[in-house]
Each structure stands twice: as C-alpha cells, then as structure tokens.
Motif scaffolding. Structure first.
Motif, short mmCIF file in Angstrom:
data_model
loop_
_atom_site.label_atom_id
_atom_site.label_comp_id
_atom_site.label_asym_id
_atom_site.label_seq_id
_atom_site.Cartn_x
_atom_site.Cartn_y
_atom_site.Cartn_z
N ALA A 70 0.89 -1.27 0.13
CA ALA A 70 -0.16 0.14 -0.02
C ALA A 70 0.86 1.30 0.00
O ALA A 70 0.39 2.23 -0.65
CB ALA A 70 -0.70 0.00 1.18
N ALA A 71 1.95 1.28 0.76
CA ALA A 71 2.70 2.38 0.83
C ALA A 71 3.54 2.63 -0.59
O ALA A 71 3.63 3.99 -0.93
CB ALA A 71 3.86 2.28 2.00
N LEU A 72 3.64 1.52 -1.36
CA LEU A 72 4.61 1.66 -2.50
C LEU A 72 3.46 2.27 -3.50
O LEU A 72 3.70 3.09 -4.34
CB LEU A 72 5.00 0.47 -3.05
N VAL A 73 2.09 1.88 -3.62
CA VAL A 73 1.25 2.53 -4.26
C VAL A 73 1.16 3.93 -4.05
O VAL A 73 0.85 4.66 -4.85
CB VAL A 73 -0.09 1.68 -4.29
N GLU A 74 1.17 4.38 -2.78
CA GLU A 74 0.91 5.71 -2.59
C GLU A 74 1.83 6.53 -2.81
O GLU A 74 1.70 7.76 -3.33
CB GLU A 74 0.60 5.87 -1.06
N ASP A 75 3.22 5.87 -3.00
CA ASP A 75 4.54 6.92 -3.54
C ASP A 75 4.38 7.02 -5.03
O ASP A 75 4.78 7.84 -5.57
CB ASP A 75 5.67 6.13 -3.10
N ILE A 76 3.68 6.00 -5.67
CA ILE A 76 3.31 6.08 -7.22
C ILE A 76 2.31 7.23 -7.53
O ILE A 76 2.54 8.03 -8.30
CB ILE A 76 3.22 4.63 -7.80
N ILE A 77 1.03 6.84 -7.14
CA ILE A 77 0.07 7.63 -7.10
C ILE A 77 -1.22 7.57 -6.23
O ILE A 77 -1.21 6.39 -5.65
CB ILE A 77 -0.58 7.29 -8.59
N SER A 78 -1.89 8.33 -5.94
CA SER A 78 -3.03 8.52 -5.11
C SER A 78 -4.06 8.07 -5.69
O SER A 78 -4.82 9.04 -6.47
CB SER A 78 -3.11 10.01 -4.30
N LEU A 79 -4.63 6.75 -5.67
CA LEU A 79 -5.88 6.36 -6.28
C LEU A 79 -7.00 7.16 -5.80
O LEU A 79 -7.85 7.16 -6.46
CB LEU A 79 -6.18 4.82 -6.12
N GLU A 80 -7.17 7.55 -4.55
CA GLU A 80 -8.20 8.16 -3.84
C GLU A 80 -8.25 9.68 -4.72
O GLU A 80 -9.59 10.05 -4.88
CB GLU A 80 -7.89 8.51 -2.51
N GLU A 81 -7.12 10.30 -5.06
CA GLU A 81 -7.41 11.64 -5.82
C GLU A 81 -7.82 11.44 -7.12
O GLU A 81 -8.58 12.15 -7.44
CB GLU A 81 -5.85 12.23 -5.94
N VAL A 82 -7.49 10.32 -7.87
CA VAL A 82 -7.83 9.89 -9.01
C VAL A 82 -9.40 9.80 -9.08
O VAL A 82 -10.22 10.14 -9.94
CB VAL A 82 -7.23 8.69 -9.68
N LYS A 83 -9.96 9.17 -7.96
CA LYS A 83 -11.36 8.83 -7.79
C LYS A 83 -12.06 10.13 -7.55
O LYS A 83 -13.18 10.29 -8.08
CB LYS A 83 -11.48 7.87 -6.68
N GLU A 84 -11.45 10.88 -6.90
CA GLU A 84 -12.21 12.24 -6.65
C GLU A 84 -12.33 13.13 -7.90
O GLU A 84 -13.40 13.71 -8.33
CB GLU A 84 -11.36 13.30 -5.69
#
Length: 256
Positions: A70-84
């Motif tokens: 999960a931390a690695l994904v957050e370093d690459i891109i914030s999926l929550e921001e994409v969803k917003e």
C-alpha cells in the motif's frame, strides 16, 4: 535362483552405475553391500510424492498473484485523488443536466447562465432581477446594471436553451420555447453532448493518471505497474457506466 540371477547381472550393473551420491530424497535406512563384489549396493526404491490438486492450485495461485504494498502504491499515485477527479466529472454532468435540460419554466432556469463583461464573468442572477410573467415568458430587469445589457443579451442567445431575448429599455423579455416533441428531442441531443463531454473529461483523468504511473517504472515491478493501471481503468469504467445511467434517466424524463 533369483539371487543367482542377480549375481550374473552384477558385473553389468557395476559397469554402468555411477558412484552413488546420497540424496535427501533417499530413505535413511542403510542397504548393505552384497558379498563377494566391489559393486556398490543397489539403490533402494525411490518414493514418489504426487502433488495433490490442492497443492497444485496453491502453487498456481502463488505464481499469478501480485502483492502490492500500500505504501508503494501511494508513492506512485494516489488512487483516492484519481477517484475524486472522476467523481467531479460525474458531478459536473449532473449539474449540466439540471441547469440546461429542464422542460419546466421557472425564474431559476436562467440562474446558471454566465455573463462575460469587461469586469469579469458573473452569473446572470447577480446582474439582473429575474422573474416569470407567464409559463412562456421570463423577464430580466437590468436596471441595476444597464451597462451589462448587451453582454446579458448575448449570453442568453449563446446559451444552449434556444432563447431569443427581446430588449425593451432596461428590460429583457425572454420567451420560453414551447415544450414540443421537437424541443424535447433537441434536449435529448444536448444531453448526449453533455454525456460525451463528460466521457472525454473522464478519459483525460484516466490518461493523466496512467501517464504518471508509467513515469514511476524505475524501481517498481512491471506487475505492480500493470495492476495499478488496471485499477485505474476499472475505476474509469465504473464512472462511464454511471454517465450512461444518468443519460438514460434524463432521456426518459425529457421524452416523457
């Protein structure tokens, strides 16, 4: 007799068998050498362990499963921001439907129209007082900002509502088109345009997100990148389905 036959074959076996190297798979019991020969002891029987269906399935799952930190994904891109960002596209579509595709006449039907003046852009209801004289006639009183008369008239004409305003001093009369079958069908066409515009905006959000992910390939496994891209695509597909549902509902409402 069997032992005598084995003694006859022993020279042949000694010629072809390599030196025995003990393997962990062999049983721990020691097999003594047969007497009167320099040939190593015959190898004991191997015990084959056959994989069960359960173990095969487990092994197969282990080769195809990709674990994402999960931390690695957050370093690459914030999926929550994409969803917003994708949710904002859907919200804008709903607002466009509500403001531009109403078949009911009310003073608020003109509130969303934006007027461009030399001092900036303003909602119509901040420049003029809007009232309804009849179900087929809206009136905009521009006494407070007479200098914006031309800009308001132009904004009404350029709106997607098919309006033809009439100027009388500081009063702008706005006849409301009758709700004919043709008018309803034109509104449906406009709804499709809004939907296509929303899908274009959604594709831009998805493309920008995927581009950001691909720029982070260094130090990140291909499986991780692929899974994140797949998640972004699935999110976009979900919002496309929501857009189609909104269009279907609005089309049914407009056609009656």
């Amino acid at each position: 007799m069997a032992l005598s036959h084995l003694n006859l074959l022993r020279p042949v076996l000694c010629r072809f068998l390599p030196s025995v190297v003990r393997s962990p798979l062999l049983t721990s019991s020691r097999v003594p050498s047969l007497p009167h020969t320099s040939c190593p002891a015959l190898l004991p029987n191997y015990v084959r362990h056959y994989a069960t269906k359960k173990s095969k399935a487990k092994a197969k799952g282990q080769t195809t499963k990709v674990n994402i930190n999960a931390a690695l994904v957050e370093d690459i891109i914030s999926l929550e921001e994409v969803k917003e960002d994708m949710a904002a596209v859907l919200t804008t579509l709903k607002e466009d439907f509500s403001r531009n595709l109403s078949i009911r006449t009310s003073p608020g039907a003109l509130d969303h129209i934006t007027v461009t003046t030399k001092d900036g852009k303003f909602p119509l209801n901040q420049l003029g007082q809007i009232s309804m004289k009849s179900p087929q006639l809206l009136v905009v009183n521009m006494t407070g900002f007479p200098e914006a008369m031309a800009a308001v008239t132009r904004a009404l004409q350029d709106s997607s509502m098919g309006l033809n305003p009439e100027v009388e001093g500081t009063i702008i009369r706005v006849p409301v088109p009758k709700v004919t079958r043709e008018h309803r069908e034109n509104l449906v066409k406009l709804a499709k345009q809004f939907s296509n515009k929303a899908k274009d905006s959604l594709r831009k959000v998805r493309t920008n997100a995927v581009t950001r992910v691909k720029k982070s390939k260094e130090g990140v496994s291909e499986d991780t990148i692929h899974l994140i891209e797949k998640q972004i695509q699935q999110m976009a597909d979900g919002y496309v389905a929501d857009i189609d549902k909104q269009l279907a509902t609005k089309t049914k409402e407009l056609l009656g």
